[in-house]
Design an enzyme around this catalytic site. Sequence first.
Site, mmCIF file in Angstrom:
data_model
loop_
_atom_site.group_PDB
_atom_site.id
_atom_site.type_symbol
_atom_site.label_atom_id
_atom_site.label_comp_id
_atom_site.label_asym_id
_atom_site.label_seq_id
_atom_site.Cartn_x
_atom_site.Cartn_y
_atom_site.Cartn_z
ATOM 1 N N CYS A 1 36.485 42.230 45.327
ATOM 2 C CA CYS A 1 37.149 42.758 46.799
ATOM 3 C C CYS A 1 37.333 44.186 46.880
ATOM 4 C CB CYS A 1 37.348 41.628 47.982
ATOM 5 S SG CYS A 1 38.112 41.696 49.984
ATOM 6 N N LYS B 1 35.914 28.629 53.137
ATOM 7 C CA LYS B 1 37.208 29.344 52.753
ATOM 8 C C LYS B 1 37.615 29.716 54.727
ATOM 9 C CE LYS B 1 39.710 33.045 51.043
ATOM 10 N NZ LYS B 1 39.555 34.046 50.830
ATOM 11 N N LYS C 1 33.568 32.640 54.649
ATOM 12 C CA LYS C 1 35.201 32.404 55.252
ATOM 13 C C LYS C 1 35.199 33.481 56.270
ATOM 14 C CE LYS C 1 37.725 36.179 53.062
ATOM 15 N NZ LYS C 1 38.025 36.612 51.768
ATOM 16 N N ARG D 1 40.444 41.916 60.980
ATOM 17 C CA ARG D 1 39.546 41.602 60.073
ATOM 18 C C ARG D 1 38.276 40.497 60.594
ATOM 19 N NH1 ARG D 1 42.440 42.943 55.504
ATOM 20 N NH2 ARG D 1 43.401 41.948 53.985
HETATM 21 C C1 PBG Z 1 40.334 38.948 50.087
HETATM 22 C C2 PBG Z 1 40.641 37.430 50.273
HETATM 23 C C3 PBG Z 1 41.789 37.186 50.384
HETATM 24 C C4 PBG Z 1 42.211 35.587 50.513
HETATM 25 C C5 PBG Z 1 41.305 35.548 49.039
HETATM 26 N N1 PBG Z 1 40.106 36.869 48.854
HETATM 27 C C6 PBG Z 1 42.701 37.380 51.796
HETATM 28 C C7 PBG Z 1 42.052 38.247 52.796
HETATM 29 O O1 PBG Z 1 40.566 38.185 53.307
HETATM 30 O O2 PBG Z 1 42.250 38.775 53.879
HETATM 31 C C8 PBG Z 1 43.305 34.385 50.769
HETATM 32 C C9 PBG Z 1 43.489 33.730 49.667
HETATM 33 C C10 PBG Z 1 43.959 32.826 50.403
HETATM 34 O O3 PBG Z 1 44.703 33.130 51.476
HETATM 35 O O4 PBG Z 1 44.766 31.889 49.541
HETATM 36 N N2 PBG Z 1 40.119 39.653 49.002
#
Ligand code: PBG
Length: 330
Positions: A121, A249, A196, A218
Amino acid sequence: MESFPKTRLRRWRRTPASRALVRETRLSADRFVAPLFVKHGNRLREEISSLPGVFRLSPDEAVAEARAIAELSIPAVILFGLPDKKDETGSEAWDDRGAVQETAHRLKKELPDLLVIADVCLDEYTSHSHCGVVINGEVDNDATLPLLAKVAVSLARAGADVVAPSDMMDGRVGAIRSGLDAAGFPTLPIVSYAAKSASAFYGPFREAVDSAPKFGDRRGYQMDPANRREAMREIALDLEEGADAVMVKPALAYLDVIREARERFDAPIAAYNVSGEYAMVKAAAANGWVDEKRIVYEILTGIVRAGADFILTYHAKDAARWIREGSFTA
Ligand code: PBG
């Protein structure tokens, strides 16, 4: 039909041994993936205030932590990185000397049997903290795809065994698959964060890596939490594009999504028991309001019962220890 008094469901519940025999869902450490946050430096171990027991680690400390994880029979870690410098495109994400790349490289040298998953990411690396390139105030989907493919290839070159894109751009699994194949990594699996949601449960994670968006939110790319049918479309699309496992997720408010995905798809399903879910348990336990061990047992069991094959969880080490001592179900 089962009828009383012939049928008495309490008969199996009378002793620990009889309960153990008929238990339908069993936890084992080999279902867990432990998240690690890594940053440049040496001998750094900074506790994340909203995630007690979780640290930002320099690569050397990450190896030490991973050794403790592997000793508990946990098969995998997932790496998240903090860059030295954030910029508009998040270029440190594909820097071959990035903290994640360096850690992946060292882990493969020192603990070759531990599976190293690398999150793909840009949000930890961009100055605006969005998961893609911003053009005219919007996260541009198609301009982001080649960058994500570059990140995945850089992580693969560094030694990552698996890549896990969490950006929620359309088409990214296909773009990453082509990038990996072209770079000579056709056997490297992709675990896609397929369903997600745009979630407040990521709060502590964003504190950990300083990735709260500097403008907007987001919701333009992560899913609306209300949509289960759309979650199934996301999963189907990612599998078509070549995902080797799909993730739901967060986990706890989305157990129905995990269950439906389990019934519809035969691919491995992962669930991410995210930072906010962990932080709530820790805060309540620190106040003496809940019994942490029993809460963690119910949470992880519930996620497996819903249908997840493996779970990314900040409780991984504690849970593995409690499983080993047999104290979870005692
Ligand atoms: C984005 C990412 C996020 C998490 C994992 N990968 C944050 C987001 O999308 O803002 C969150 C994981 C967690 O809250 O434990 N790289």
